[in-house]
Scaffold this motif. Structure first.
Motif: not given
Ligand SMILES: C[S@@+](CC[C@H](N)C(=O)[O-])C[C@H]1O[C@@H](n2cnc3c(N)ncnc32)[C@H](O)[C@@H]1O
Length: 404
Positions: A351-363, A378-388
């Motif tokens: 939880i601590e590690d993923s929270h740090a990662q989540w903060r780095r991505l701008g929450r 199934h592919c889950i994406w952040l911002d765009s399906p072709e994104g990072e």
């Protein structure tokens, strides 16, 4: 004006003012459908004894015309959702004249009645896994003059014999979108479904069908899931507002509450945490993210008490390999909180590690997450399906993924 119509009109006004109801069509449906006729009885549980008791809604019309979910079977096996959640979903689906709509999780038939009022009964199809509920909903809807196609079946298969649909709305949560639903929706059609990849880890997602349907899928009366062709699928974003439904059950399975796990602190690793997050599941987008990047499948949460006369407040996470952690809610003088952790996986560290990662991505909140469903995965994406940032989940063979 009868008492119920005045109350239904007041509910429509309340939901309109709250932004959960917008269009005149749905406002008229809400005013016209007598919810108490479809929900004549509701059940409540005594929090002390756990016993369920029934009450007639006719004795409490203001309750049944309030924006409240009500249990309609004992043991919480079925409920009728909050009317405001239903109207928000119907508005989101952009339902137009002539659309054919399939509802998975017909329950009381209230949503089906709203759809019949809006579209005409010949355009409304609904399934529920509980034959008893379907029989009651059919009778009660008929008394109101509505005869939609209601089927007692496991909604995981959709309703292929009446496909294609313009819209599919699921009022029960699924761990994965069954491919059959995608196959049964027409091109450019919409599916609105609550996808939960773990306990309370997910939200409603609005998927638009892309790609050609095959000849096989177009044929009515066929009980196939449809052939899969390249480039087909459905894609869309999660709803910015969190919403949650009861989980889809497989036919014949017993209702299983999340088990409570005994945790013995003796022998567990004791340390402290400075993460200011007491109940991680309450930050719904983060909790989903933690499942995507770190938490083992099937992680459950519960609360544990330290003092007999106070409600349980410590967070306990547990997973199938026996790993668990307990985090004290109250901080010590230095602001840190005690953690007990044991088993092959350090769950609070995850939880601590993923929270740090989540903060780095701008929450990221729900508005930044999306889902693409193809026949393969199934592919889950952040911002765009072709994104990072994309998280490919294994092909969700519905039979396997949805087995209880
Ligand atoms: C929140 S309730 C639906 C409320 C309903 N839309 C209404 O208007 O009252 C969820 C429903 O999903 C049904 N359900 C659960 N698993 C299912 C499945 N595998 N297939 C179809 N329905 C299912 C439950 O029996 C329950 O009635």
């Amino acid at each position: 004006m009868s008492e119920w119509s005045a109350l239904a009109a007041a509910l429509a006004e309340e939901l309109t003012a709250a932004g959960k109801l917008r269009s005149p069509h749905w406002q008229a449906a809400l005013r016209a459908v007598p919810r108490h006729e479809l929900v004549p009885v509701h059940y409540t549980m005594d929090p002390h004894t756990g016993a369920w008791s029934a009450a007639n809604t006719a004795d409490d019309l203001p309750l049944v015309y309030s924006n409240t979910a009500l249990f309609v079977l004992p043991e919480g096996r079925s409920s009728t959702s909050m009317p405001g959640l239903m109207t928000r979903m119907l508005e989101t689906l952009d339902i137009r004249d002539g659309h054919r709509v399939l509802e998975i999780g017909a329950g009381t038939g209230y949503n089906a009645a709203l759809l019949c009022h809006r579209l005409g009964e010949e355009h409304v199809f609904a399934v529920d896994v509980e034959p008893e509920l379907v029989a009651l909903a059919r009778q009660r809807l008929a008394r109101l003059g509505y005869h939609p196609t209601l089927v007692a079946a496991d909604g995981v298969h959709g309703l292929p014999e009446h496909a294609p649909y313009d819209r599919i709305v699921a009022t029960c949560a699924v761990p994965a979108v069954p491919w059959g639903w995608v196959a049964q929706i027409r091109e450019d059609g919409l599916i609105l479904v609550d996808v939960k990849i773990g306990q309370q880890a997910g939200n409603q997602v609005l998927l638009r069908r892309c790609g050609q349907r095959t000849q096989g899928q177009r044929t009515q009366g066929q009980r196939t899931q449809g052939q899969r062709t390249q480039g087909q699928g459905a894609q869309g974003r999660f709803d910015p507002t969190y919403g949650s439904f009861m989980s889809l059950r497989r036919a014949g399975a017993s209702t299983s509450a999340v088990p409570s796990h005994p945790t013995n602190r003796d022998g567990a690793n004791r340390r402290t945490t400075t993460l200011e997050l007491t109940r991680p599941w309450e930050q719904t987008a983060f909790w989903f993210f933690a499942h995507l990047v770190a938490l083992p499948p099937g992680t459950t949460f519960s609360l544990r008490g330290e003092e007999p006369h106070r409600p349980p407040r410590n967070t306990v996470l547990h997973c199938a390999d026996g790993s668990w952690c307990e985090v004290r809610e109250d901080p010590g003088n230095d602001g840190s909180r005690v953690v007990w952790e044991t088993g092959p996986r350090p769950l609070w560290r995850l939880i601590e590690d993923s929270h740090a990662q989540w903060r780095r991505l701008g929450r990221p909140g729900w508005e930044r997450f999306g889902l693409t469903v193809t026949a393969e995965r199934h592919c889950i994406w952040l911002d765009s399906p072709e994104g990072e940032h994309t998280w490919v989940r294994p092909h969700l063979d519905t039979e396997r993924a949805l087995r209880p």
